[in-house]
Scaffold this motif. Structure first.
Motif, PDB file in Angstrom:
ATOM      1  N   TRP A  44       8.895 -38.360  -6.076  1.00  7.53           N
ATOM      2  CA  TRP A  44       9.646 -39.432  -6.884  1.00  7.53           C
ATOM      3  C   TRP A  44       9.297 -40.262  -7.849  1.00  7.53           C
ATOM      4  N   ALA A  45       7.641 -40.233  -8.105  1.00  8.63           N
ATOM      5  CA  ALA A  45       6.812 -40.993  -8.809  1.00  8.63           C
ATOM      6  C   ALA A  45       7.463 -41.017 -10.157  1.00  8.63           C
ATOM      7  N   ALA A  46       7.454 -39.851 -10.906  1.00  4.09           N
ATOM      8  CA  ALA A  46       7.920 -39.821 -12.115  1.00  4.09           C
ATOM      9  C   ALA A  46       9.247 -40.401 -12.330  1.00  4.09           C
ATOM     10  N   LYS A  47      10.266 -40.220 -11.502  1.00  4.52           N
ATOM     11  CA  LYS A  47      11.510 -40.781 -11.649  1.00  4.52           C
ATOM     12  C   LYS A  47      11.236 -42.457 -11.717  1.00  4.52           C
ATOM     13  N   LEU A  48      10.516 -42.979 -10.645  1.00  2.51           N
ATOM     14  CA  LEU A  48      10.205 -44.114 -10.251  1.00  2.51           C
ATOM     15  C   LEU A  48       9.637 -44.821 -11.558  1.00  2.51           C
ATOM     16  N   ASN A  49       8.756 -44.042 -12.333  1.00  2.16           N
ATOM     17  CA  ASN A  49       8.126 -44.519 -13.468  1.00  2.16           C
ATOM     18  C   ASN A  49       9.032 -45.091 -14.671  1.00  2.16           C
ATOM     19  N   GLN A  50      10.039 -44.292 -14.653  1.00  6.55           N
ATOM     20  CA  GLN A  50      11.145 -44.468 -15.893  1.00  6.55           C
ATOM     21  C   GLN A  50      11.754 -45.947 -15.641  1.00  6.55           C
ATOM     22  N   THR A  51      11.724 -46.551 -14.609  1.00 10.82           N
ATOM     23  CA  THR A  51      12.324 -47.805 -14.046  1.00 10.82           C
ATOM     24  C   THR A  51      11.411 -48.950 -14.684  1.00 10.82           C
ATOM     25  N   ILE A  52       9.940 -48.548 -15.004  1.00  7.62           N
ATOM     26  CA  ILE A  52       8.960 -49.721 -15.166  1.00  7.62           C
ATOM     27  C   ILE A  52       9.034 -49.862 -16.673  1.00  7.62           C
ATOM     28  N   THR A  53       9.049 -51.218 -17.076  1.00  8.88           N
ATOM     29  CA  THR A  53       8.767 -51.800 -18.317  1.00  8.88           C
ATOM     30  C   THR A  53       7.636 -52.495 -18.867  1.00  8.88           C
ATOM     31  N   PRO A  54       6.780 -52.175 -19.796  1.00  8.39           N
ATOM     32  CA  PRO A  54       7.025 -50.790 -20.599  1.00  8.39           C
ATOM     33  C   PRO A  54       6.585 -49.630 -19.633  1.00  8.39           C
ATOM     34  N   GLN A  55       7.117 -48.448 -20.038  1.00 11.61           N
ATOM     35  CA  GLN A  55       6.835 -47.390 -19.356  1.00 11.61           C
ATOM     36  C   GLN A  55       5.633 -46.804 -19.463  1.00 11.61           C
ATOM     37  N   PRO A  56       4.676 -46.559 -18.466  1.00 17.98           N
ATOM     38  CA  PRO A  56       3.596 -45.984 -18.467  1.00 17.98           C
ATOM     39  C   PRO A  56       3.560 -44.502 -18.942  1.00 17.98           C
ATOM     40  N   ALA A  57       2.773 -43.869 -19.610  1.00 20.33           N
ATOM     41  CA  ALA A  57       2.707 -42.469 -19.859  1.00 20.33           C
ATOM     42  C   ALA A  57       2.187 -41.645 -18.652  1.00 20.33           C
ATOM     43  N   LEU A  58       2.940 -40.591 -18.491  1.00 20.33           N
ATOM     44  CA  LEU A  58       2.680 -39.900 -17.445  1.00 20.33           C
ATOM     45  C   LEU A  58       2.497 -38.405 -17.919  1.00 20.33           C
ATOM     46  N   PRO A  59       1.600 -37.505 -17.321  1.00 18.10           N
ATOM     47  CA  PRO A  59       1.533 -36.037 -17.726  1.00 18.10           C
ATOM     48  C   PRO A  59       2.689 -35.299 -17.199  1.00 18.10           C
ATOM     49  N   ALA A  60       2.980 -33.990 -17.768  1.00 17.55           N
ATOM     50  CA  ALA A  60       3.939 -33.278 -17.253  1.00 17.55           C
ATOM     51  C   ALA A  60       3.535 -32.694 -15.888  1.00 17.55           C
ATOM     52  N   VAL A  61       4.314 -32.713 -14.917  1.00 18.69           N
ATOM     53  CA  VAL A  61       4.055 -31.905 -13.425  1.00 18.69           C
ATOM     54  C   VAL A  61       5.212 -31.136 -13.060  1.00 18.69           C
ATOM     55  N   ASP A  62       4.819 -30.476 -12.193  1.00 15.70           N
ATOM     56  CA  ASP A  62       5.750 -29.266 -11.658  1.00 15.70           C
ATOM     57  C   ASP A  62       5.753 -29.899 -10.145  1.00 15.70           C
ATOM     58  N   LEU A  63       7.301 -29.647  -9.686  1.00 19.49           N
ATOM     59  CA  LEU A  63       7.286 -29.811  -8.225  1.00 19.49           C
ATOM     60  C   LEU A  63       7.319 -28.633  -7.378  1.00 19.49           C
ATOM     61  N   ILE A  64       6.489 -28.247  -6.505  1.00 17.06           N
ATOM     62  CA  ILE A  64       6.385 -26.949  -5.785  1.00 17.06           C
ATOM     63  C   ILE A  64       6.708 -27.140  -4.258  1.00 17.06           C
ATOM     64  N   GLY A  65       7.698 -26.434  -3.965  1.00 16.26           N
ATOM     65  CA  GLY A  65       8.323 -26.625  -2.659  1.00 16.26           C
ATOM     66  C   GLY A  65       7.514 -25.792  -1.655  1.00 16.26           C
ATOM     67  N   GLY A  66       7.194 -26.392  -0.433  1.00 19.26           N
ATOM     68  CA  GLY A  66       6.548 -25.511   0.340  1.00 19.26           C
ATOM     69  C   GLY A  66       7.393 -25.762   1.938  1.00 19.26           C
ATOM     70  N   SER A  67       7.539 -24.551   2.531  1.00 18.84           N
ATOM     71  CA  SER A  67       8.452 -24.512   3.706  1.00 18.84           C
ATOM     72  C   SER A  67       7.823 -24.042   4.929  1.00 18.84           C
ATOM     73  N   HIS A  68       8.151 -24.477   5.954  1.00 17.58           N
ATOM     74  CA  HIS A  68       7.730 -24.075   7.177  1.00 17.58           C
ATOM     75  C   HIS A  68       8.787 -23.678   8.081  1.00 17.58           C
ATOM     76  N   LEU A  69       8.534 -22.792   9.196  1.00 17.18           N
ATOM     77  CA  LEU A  69       9.333 -22.552  10.074  1.00 17.18           C
ATOM     78  C   LEU A  69       8.901 -23.137  11.234  1.00 17.18           C
ATOM     79  N   LEU A  70       9.954 -23.470  12.292  1.00 18.59           N
ATOM     80  CA  LEU A  70       9.289 -23.894  13.725  1.00 18.59           C
ATOM     81  C   LEU A  70       9.824 -23.003  14.562  1.00 18.59           C
ATOM     82  N   LEU A  71       9.361 -22.165  15.198  1.00 24.17           N
ATOM     83  CA  LEU A  71       9.757 -21.091  16.086  1.00 24.17           C
ATOM     84  C   LEU A  71       9.465 -21.299  17.685  1.00 24.17           C
ATOM     85  N   PRO A  72       9.998 -20.451  18.453  1.00 25.65           N
ATOM     86  CA  PRO A  72       9.749 -20.464  19.959  1.00 25.65           C
ATOM     87  C   PRO A  72       8.166 -20.093  19.920  1.00 25.65           C
ATOM     88  N   PRO A  73       7.660 -20.730  21.100  1.00 27.46           N
ATOM     89  CA  PRO A  73       6.060 -20.571  21.196  1.00 27.46           C
ATOM     90  C   PRO A  73       5.545 -19.251  21.360  1.00 27.46           C
TER      91      PRO A  73
END
Length: 388
Positions: A211-240
């Motif tokens: 959420w950092a980039a979205k939060l950054n948009q609410t700061i005045t004056p708005q600091p510059a941030l580089p472009a980033v990608d959000l990469i999803g990482g999923s896990h499974l919880l299975l029986p032991p």
């Protein structure tokens, strides 16, 4: 009320900065909208690790720092961080051959200063039968080495508790609304149970993760941030269904996949899928569930697990935007300030669970030019962490 440092986000990065700042003697406010460590910091692979796979992309500095921090956490938080032996099976069809894996593990040892916790071995063939029915067709060797396992959310809570004992104030629930940067003090607006509130701080630290980039948009004056990608990482919880810990190579794309007993379940992950949409909408998609189950089935063909047997979790990594696949991109943390000489706001993106303390020390180095001299209370490198 005026603070030296206001931190947005009580994930592991925000917790670490709060602890480091309070230990350095500063007045700290830590704002969290929901729960401590409840977002990305609860969706990791539960490992405090050196990052063996980062050797492939030449990130030697990150691996060394991670190994040193792992060793430190094993001493500071013995009830929260414990060694676990991982097994790496290598087959004729594996893309990484025994010599490659062995060389990587030796380099791992070297970067850790030949710590006893980085010793590794090859299992004798007579021991293969102890590996939960791991297929032996084409199996050339099995390496065993150590990583460390933790409850990521419990570790984050312990770091926040440590910060609080040093004087940091946790404001929860406190939803950040925006900030106006001033020459001397920054007005920080947030919503709590009483309504809209404002505090003042010398510097603002944005530890909102995905959420950092979205939060950054609410700061005045708005600091510059580089472009980033959000990469999803999923896990499974299975029986032991497995008793041992495994570091597996996906047969379809060569990615690393962990299969780890954890709190009475089997944790399997992770994936890397570029995420579009809001951070809160991240979820494990059916194709990711099938991907992880197929990896497990490939190595343990006797297992018959259906997607319905899995509970899923998903979190987001913040990586620098690139045409490269997620696997090959840098995992180095990004510390981004509006003014390197005298920051008013510092944004932290891409932090790792293992290196949260070192990242916080680096963050404080960036912030000191904007802060008055203070009398240190403690050193986080020697401060024990207790579960709470």
């Amino acid at each position: 009320m005026a603070y030296d440092i206001a931190i947005i986000g009580a994930g592991i990065s925000g917790a670490g900065v709060a602890q480091a700042a309070a230990a350095a003697g500063y007045k700290v406010a830590l704002l969290e909208s929901s729960s401590v460590g409840g977002a990305t910091s609860s969706a990791s692979s539960k490992l405090i690790h050196g990052g063996l796979r980062y050797l492939e992309s030449g990130q030697l500095g990150l691996v060394r720092e991670s190994l040193l921090e792992r060793e430190r956490l094993l001493k500071l938080a013995p009830d929260l961080v414990k060694l676990a032996p991982l097994h790496i099976p290598v087959y004729r069809h594996s893309s990484r051959k025994p010599l490659t894996i062995g060389t990587g593990l030796l380099l791992y040892r070297l970067l850790a200063g030949f710590s006893k916790d980085t010793r590794f071995s090859r299992l004798a063939k007579s021991q293969w039968s102890q590996l939960d029915g791991l297929t032996t067709e084409g199996l050339q060797t099995v390496f065993r080495y150590n990583e460390a396992q933790t409850d990521d959310q419990a570790l984050t809570r312990a770091v926040v508790h440590s910060a609080q004992t040093l004087g940091a104030e946790l404001l929860l629930p406190a939803r950040f609304l925006g900030a106006e940067l001033g020459d001397d003090l920054t007005d920080v607006h947030y919503q709590d149970k009483r309504g809209q509130q404002t505090l003042q701080a010398r510097v603002l630290v944005n530890c909102a993760g995905p959420w950092a980039a979205k939060l950054n948009q609410t700061i005045t004056p708005q600091p510059a941030l580089p472009a980033v990608d959000l990469i999803g990482g999923s896990h499974l919880l299975l029986p032991p269904v497995l008793k041992q810990h495994y570091y597996l190579e996906s047969p379809s794309d060569g990615r690393a996949v962990f299969a780890l007993p954890w709190q009475g379940k089997l944790l399997v992950g992770t994936t890397e899928t570029e995420h579009q949409g809001s951070p809160e909408s991240v979820q494990c998609h059916p194709h990711e569930t099938h991907y992880l189950l197929n990896v497990l089935k490939h190595y343990f063909p006797h297992l018959h697990l259906l997607p319905s047997s899995a509970t899923t979790t998903a979190g987001l990594r913040v990586l620098p935007r690139s045409d490269q696949g997620a696997f090959g991109r840098s995992r180095e943390v990004m510390l981004l300030s509006d003014n390197p000489r005298r920051p008013r706001v510092l944004t932290i993106m891409g932090g790792k669970l293992t290196t949260y303390r070192a990242t916080a020390v680096d963050a404080m180095t960036h912030l000191y030019p904007s802060l008055p001299t203070a009398r240190p209370k403690a050193d986080t490198a020697t401060l024990p962490l207790v579960g709470c």
